[in-house]
Design a protein around this motif. Structure first.
Motif, short mmCIF file in Angstrom:
data_model
loop_
_atom_site.label_atom_id
_atom_site.label_comp_id
_atom_site.label_asym_id
_atom_site.label_seq_id
_atom_site.Cartn_x
_atom_site.Cartn_y
_atom_site.Cartn_z
N ARG A 244 0.87 -1.18 0.00
CA ARG A 244 0.00 0.00 0.00
C ARG A 244 0.90 1.23 0.00
O ARG A 244 1.03 1.94 0.99
N ILE A 245 1.53 1.46 -1.13
CA ILE A 245 2.57 2.49 -1.24
C ILE A 245 2.07 3.86 -0.80
O ILE A 245 2.77 4.62 -0.14
N ASN A 246 0.84 4.19 -1.15
CA ASN A 246 0.32 5.53 -0.86
C ASN A 246 -0.08 5.71 0.60
O ASN A 246 -0.49 6.79 1.01
N GLN A 247 0.02 4.63 1.38
CA GLN A 247 -0.38 4.73 2.78
C GLN A 247 0.77 4.33 3.70
O GLN A 247 0.57 3.78 4.78
N LEU A 248 2.00 4.64 3.28
CA LEU A 248 3.17 4.25 4.07
C LEU A 248 3.18 4.88 5.46
O LEU A 248 3.73 4.34 6.39
N LYS A 249 2.54 6.03 5.58
CA LYS A 249 2.59 6.72 6.88
C LYS A 249 1.80 5.98 7.96
O LYS A 249 1.89 6.31 9.12
N GLN A 250 1.04 4.97 7.55
CA GLN A 250 0.26 4.21 8.54
C GLN A 250 1.11 3.16 9.24
O GLN A 250 0.63 2.44 10.10
N ILE A 251 2.37 3.06 8.85
CA ILE A 251 3.24 2.04 9.44
C ILE A 251 3.24 2.14 10.96
O ILE A 251 3.20 1.16 11.68
N PHE A 252 3.25 3.38 11.47
CA PHE A 252 3.32 3.57 12.91
C PHE A 252 1.96 3.95 13.51
O PHE A 252 1.90 4.49 14.59
N LEU A 303 10.12 6.28 -7.93
CA LEU A 303 9.14 5.36 -8.49
C LEU A 303 8.39 4.59 -7.40
O LEU A 303 7.18 4.37 -7.48
N ILE A 304 9.10 4.20 -6.37
CA ILE A 304 8.49 3.42 -5.28
C ILE A 304 8.30 4.27 -4.03
O ILE A 304 7.23 4.30 -3.43
N PHE A 305 9.35 4.99 -3.65
CA PHE A 305 9.30 5.80 -2.43
C PHE A 305 9.41 7.28 -2.81
O PHE A 305 10.42 7.71 -3.34
N GLN A 306 8.38 8.03 -2.52
CA GLN A 306 8.38 9.46 -2.83
C GLN A 306 9.33 10.20 -1.90
O GLN A 306 9.30 10.01 -0.69
N GLN A 307 10.18 11.05 -2.47
CA GLN A 307 11.13 11.83 -1.68
C GLN A 307 10.53 13.18 -1.32
O GLN A 307 9.76 13.75 -2.08
N PRO A 357 11.68 -10.49 -14.95
CA PRO A 357 12.35 -10.22 -13.66
C PRO A 357 13.61 -9.36 -13.83
O PRO A 357 13.91 -8.53 -12.98
N PHE A 358 14.32 -9.60 -14.95
CA PHE A 358 15.51 -8.79 -15.19
C PHE A 358 15.16 -7.32 -15.34
O PHE A 358 15.81 -6.44 -14.74
N LEU A 359 14.13 -7.02 -16.14
CA LEU A 359 13.73 -5.62 -16.34
C LEU A 359 13.25 -4.99 -15.04
O LEU A 359 13.54 -3.82 -14.77
N ALA A 360 12.51 -5.75 -14.24
CA ALA A 360 12.02 -5.21 -12.95
C ALA A 360 13.20 -4.85 -12.05
O ALA A 360 13.24 -3.76 -11.44
N ILE A 361 14.19 -5.74 -11.97
CA ILE A 361 15.37 -5.46 -11.13
C ILE A 361 16.18 -4.32 -11.73
O ILE A 361 16.74 -3.49 -10.99
N LEU A 362 16.25 -4.24 -13.04
CA LEU A 362 16.99 -3.16 -13.68
C LEU A 362 16.37 -1.81 -13.33
O LEU A 362 17.09 -0.84 -13.04
N VAL A 363 15.04 -1.74 -13.31
CA VAL A 363 14.36 -0.49 -12.96
C VAL A 363 14.57 -0.15 -11.49
O VAL A 363 14.95 0.98 -11.13
N VAL A 364 14.35 -1.14 -10.61
CA VAL A 364 14.52 -0.89 -9.17
C VAL A 364 15.98 -0.57 -8.85
O VAL A 364 16.28 0.35 -8.07
#
Length: 888
Positions: A244-252, A303-307, A357-364
């Motif tokens: 739930r990438i958009n709700q990371l602040k709910q971790i705590f 892409l995954i974690f907004q700065q 899987p290669f392309l996914a790892i290449l992007v990440v």
């Protein structure tokens, strides 16, 4: 005997070429992977494992830190097994066991890839594995993510076994792998994604008709994926939050609702992934990608974690493009590009199970520095599987690969012999057994023994190690385990690094009285040394300990070097240089704080070591010697707060900070009223702020005391003369011509290149005439009297002042007698210099004799004036004969 050796050589060459390959590979692995422990995370991982085993429960963070913590943050289900494993391993084998673990993981990963390559293993495979060893360096750091290296490789090995070796039962090892991985490190999510993409790609390949037989595997894919997902979610509910990438602040969110939370909701709700301000991101300067690639870099990095620019970033989420100066990043990207080329252009057919899987790892991997090491794993695995299946359309000889591999092996050992001039990872890469000097024990032991009750500030770099060494007797300020702490703590920490806050904040807010700063953290050293209240107390090979002492009346102990000299001289080049640099900074700080007596004692006690260290910092040492000699020459060998005030004044003056410069300057003059440099600086500061009155006052004081410091006056004569010129201009505008002339006179006497004698004379006469024309004869005469100081040997000037007296006998106090003396001196000087205008002096003398009633002498000088005058002035001299006869 020779015959047997030849046979053995023939056997090795003909039957076991792989022996050579593995020998070369292992020789290559050791200089790269067997390095001293420098990652800071391992120590708190070990401590977490230790705490869990000793208490058979989750760690109690209040026993770790004296700073605020969220006591409810206890979810370690994605690291607990790795933490316990590291603790047990270190307990059994100390540092060496951890280092050998890294080598074992690298060799095991290479072995799995070697098994995929199969019996046709050749020099190209060897060269690829050598690049693999370098490219995966970031994954080889001694921390829980180390296992991700072999686990990710194991995913591809299992896939090769299941799909291409016909060992379908091994597919059930995937859930086992995910379950174990989920207890060791959070990278299990990447592993789960790679596994799912392999399965999805193979299903697509089956649909495309590429795969032959074993279609029932597609059903197993779904079952395995579901079981794996259930396992990792059951073991670690945080997995849900990752998805739930958009709700990371709910971790705590649960922690925020707890009554036991010891800090505010605002702190807790800060995104976990943005509250990790590693010093590396604040200190290291990379090659930032600009231009056409900038948007791509930013996109990949968010892409995954907004700065968030307003929040301190974490080293976890730096872009690898900003770390391109690291060799392993370059190698990773190279392998990624080669993998992309081989899997798309030279692969026949192009298999989705390899490419997805290669392309996914290449992007990440292209988005984050800590994931870039996965690129070589995916590239090597996918290419080896494709090559094993003989699905490459490209056939090339391996002769070039043999030469390149040999040169690479030589290069890595040359690099090792020269102290890693080309770092594979960071410049902390040191081959050898044990830890880097940052984790030395001397300071840690000294603090624990001598100051068991005092709270100690420490850095993220050394916090985990101190926790491991001090637990349970002593708590630490912070370490690399960010999650339990409030964001405000890291904000204070980061602001101090960046110079936004004074280190005193740590004493005021957290009660710290000591600070142990590792040698690497130069910005923190600067901040603590810059503070008036912190002083170096102890130095060892890895850190400097500072003590908080705001009371100037108390004696500050002279710093002590805890590490023996011979041990310091054997330090790796980088740490020896760091030690020398910090040793120099500490001595400079002692001078700046007025501790001349202490620095002389310190340098005497450690004279031999200091001299050797100064050879590494030659230019900086010259500056230090100059400061010591300079202030010792002024103040002697005593401790004096006035030195500190003077240095504070000089810095404020240099930075053009008016209030501080004046504040410190006045404090210096209270103790040393004739301190010429400070008087001149204050005059300059007042002039910059248009305070002409004070500027002139302090310049007058400096002028009166200039002989107290002739060296300063001489070396700064041009600037002082320019200041006089500037103030003269202000005085002239205000009609203060006498003051204006006096300042010009000082400018001339200080540096005649600013204003010449002739120019000064002309201006002085001009000022006098101007005052006379305004009816201020006395003011004009005062200017002329002031000029007498500068032109006492100038005949024309004496003639000028004599004539002025005679012309203004009713307003000037001095009478004809004084004029006669000036005229006599004018005649004497003009004769000496053969001045062609001497007739004017004779004429002035005649007038003086006339006003004094000395008529005979009057006639004598009239005749001399007439005789000496050029033709153009002869008619000017008319005898006073009629008037004289009457008087006679």
């Amino acid at each position: 005997m020779m015959k047997r050796l030849r046979r053995f050589k023939s056997f090795l060459l003909s039957q076991n070429p792989k022996v050579y390959g593995w020998a070369v590979l292992i020789l290559f692995i050791f200089p790269v992977s067997f390095i001293k422990i420098y990652d800071c995370d391992i120590w708190w991982h070990i401590q977490l494992g230790r705490s869990m085993l000793e208490n058979m429960d989750l760690p109690d963070y209040t026993r770790f830190y004296f700073t605020p913590v969220n006591v409810n943050y206890s979810d370690l289900r994605y690291t607990w097994l790795g933490d316990i494993f590291f603790y047990v391993l270190h307990y059994l084998g100390k540092d060496l066991s951890l280092q050998l673990l890294v080598v074992a993981v690298v060799i095991l990963s290479c072995y799995l890839l070697y098994r995929i390559a199969g019996p046709k293993f050749n020099a190209w495979h060897l060269l690829t594995l050598m690049l693999f060893v370098i490219g995966t360096f970031q994954k080889q750091l001694i921390r829980n993510s180390l296992f991700a290296l072999v686990f990710t490789t194991l995913i591809f090995w299992l896939w090769w076994q299941v799909r291409y070796r016909g060992k379908e039962k091994k597919i059930w090892f995937f859930p086992v792998l995910m379950g174990v991985w989920g207890c060791i490190h959070g990278s299990y999510l990447l592993g789960f994604g790679v596994m799912a993409l392999i399965f999805a790609g193979d299903w697509i390949d089956t649909f495309r008709g590429i795969n032959q037989g074993r279609k029932k595997l597609t059903f197993h894919y779904g079952i395995v994926t579901l079981i794996s997902f259930i396992l990792i979610v059951a073991y670690n509910p945080m997995t849900i939050h990752y998805f739930r990438i958009n709700q990371l602040k709910q971790i705590f969110s649960q922690g925020a609702a707890s009554k036991k939370v010891v800090y505010s909701d605002d702190d807790i709700k800060k995104d976990l992934f943005r509250q990790q301000p590693e010093e590396s991101i604040l200190l290291l300067s990379g090659v930032a990608v600009e231009g056409v690639f900038k948007n791509v870099k930013t996109f990949l990095n968010t892409l995954i974690f907004q700065q968030d620019k307003d929040i301190l970033p974490s080293g976890d989420f730096r872009s690898p493009f900003d770390c391109f100066y690291w060799l392993y990043v370059k190698v990773s990207f190279f392998m990624g590009l080669m993998g992309l080329l081989f899997l798309t252009v030279f692969s026949k057919p192009v298999r989705c199970s390899h490419l997805l899987p290669f392309l996914a790892i290449l992007v990440v991997g292209s988005g984050y520095a800590r994931t870039v090491g996965y690129i070589p794993v995916a590239a090597t695995s996918a290419v080896f599987i494709t090559a094993r299946n003989e699905e490459f359309s490209l056939k090339i000889s391996d002769q070039w690969a043999k030469w390149i591999a040999g040169l690479a092996l030589i290069a890595v050992y040359v690099n090792l012999a020269t102290g890693y001039k080309v770092p594979i990872g960071t410049d902390l890469h040191i081959f050898g057994i044990g830890r880097i000097p940052t984790y030395a024990d001397e300071s840690a032991h000294k603090i624990l023994t001598d100051f068991p009750e005092k709270k100690v500030f420490n850095t993220i770099m050394n916090g985990g190690y101190l926790l491991y060494k001090w637990y349970p007797e002593k708590k630490v300020f912070i370490d690399g385990f960010f999650a339990p702490h409030p964001y405000s703590l890291f904000l204070d920490y980061g602001n101090c690094i960046k110079g936004k806050t004074d280190p005193d904040v740590f004493h005021k807010k957290y009660g710290v009285e000591l600070a142990v700063i590792d040698q690497i953290r130069r910005p923190l050293h600067k901040q603590f040394l810059k503070s008036d209240n912190w002083h170096a107390r102890f130095i060892d090979q890895g850190s400097v300990v500072y003590g908080y002492q705001p009371d100037d009346t108390l004696v500050t102990p002279t710093p002590a070097i805890l590490t023996p000299e011979q041990q310091i001289l054997k330090l790796p080049v980088k740490f020896r240089t760091l030690f020398a640099r910090n040793l120099l900074m500490i001595q400079n700080d002692m001078v700046k704080k007025g501790r001349l007596k202490d620095i002389h004692l310190f340098r005497k006690e450690y004279a031999k070591l200091i001299r050797k260290m100064e050879n590494l910092m030659v230019e900086e040492s010259k500056t230090l010697y100059h400061s010591i000699d300079y202030y010792t020459g002024v103040y002697g060998t005593v401790n004096s707060k006035t030195i500190s005030d003077e240095i504070g004044h000089n810095k404020a003056f240099k930075d053009n900070r008016y209030e501080k410069a004046v504040h410190y300057g006045i404090k210096v003059l209270e103790k040393m009223p004739e301190r010429v440099p400070v008087l001149v600086n204050l005059s300059e500061m007042f002039s910059r702020n248009k305070d002409v009155k004070n500027s002139i006052e302090y310049l007058d004081r400096a002028w009166a005391a200039r002989k107290k410091d002739p060296g300063f006056w001489s070396s700064n004569r041009f600037n002082i003369a320019r200041l006089c010129l500037k103030l003269s201009s202000f005085a002239k505008k205000n009609g203060q011509l006498l003051t204006a002339y006096r300042l010009l006179s000082r400018a001339n006497r200080t540096d005649s290149s600013v204003i010449s004698n002739n120019k000064l004379y002309d201006i002085g006469i001009e000022f006098a005439r101007k005052k006379a024309s305004q009816g201020q004869e006395i003011k004009a005469y005062e200017i002329l009297k002031q000029m007498e100081i500068d032109f006492s040997g100038y005949g024309r000037f004496h003639n000028q002042i004599a004539w002025y007296i005679l012309s203004n006998k009713d307003t000037v106090f001095d009478g004809p007698e004084a004029a006669k003396k000036y005229a006599e001196k004018a005649i004497r000087l003009m004769k000496k210099n053969n001045d062609p205008d001497i007739d004017t002096a004779y004429h002035t003398m005649a007038e003086a004799c006339y006003q004094l009633g000395e008529y005979d002498r009057m006639r004598e000088f009239e005749q001399k004036a007439l005789a000496a005058a050029p033709d153009g002035r002869k008619n000017f001299y008319q005898p006073r004969s009629v008037k004289d006869r009457g008087n006679k």
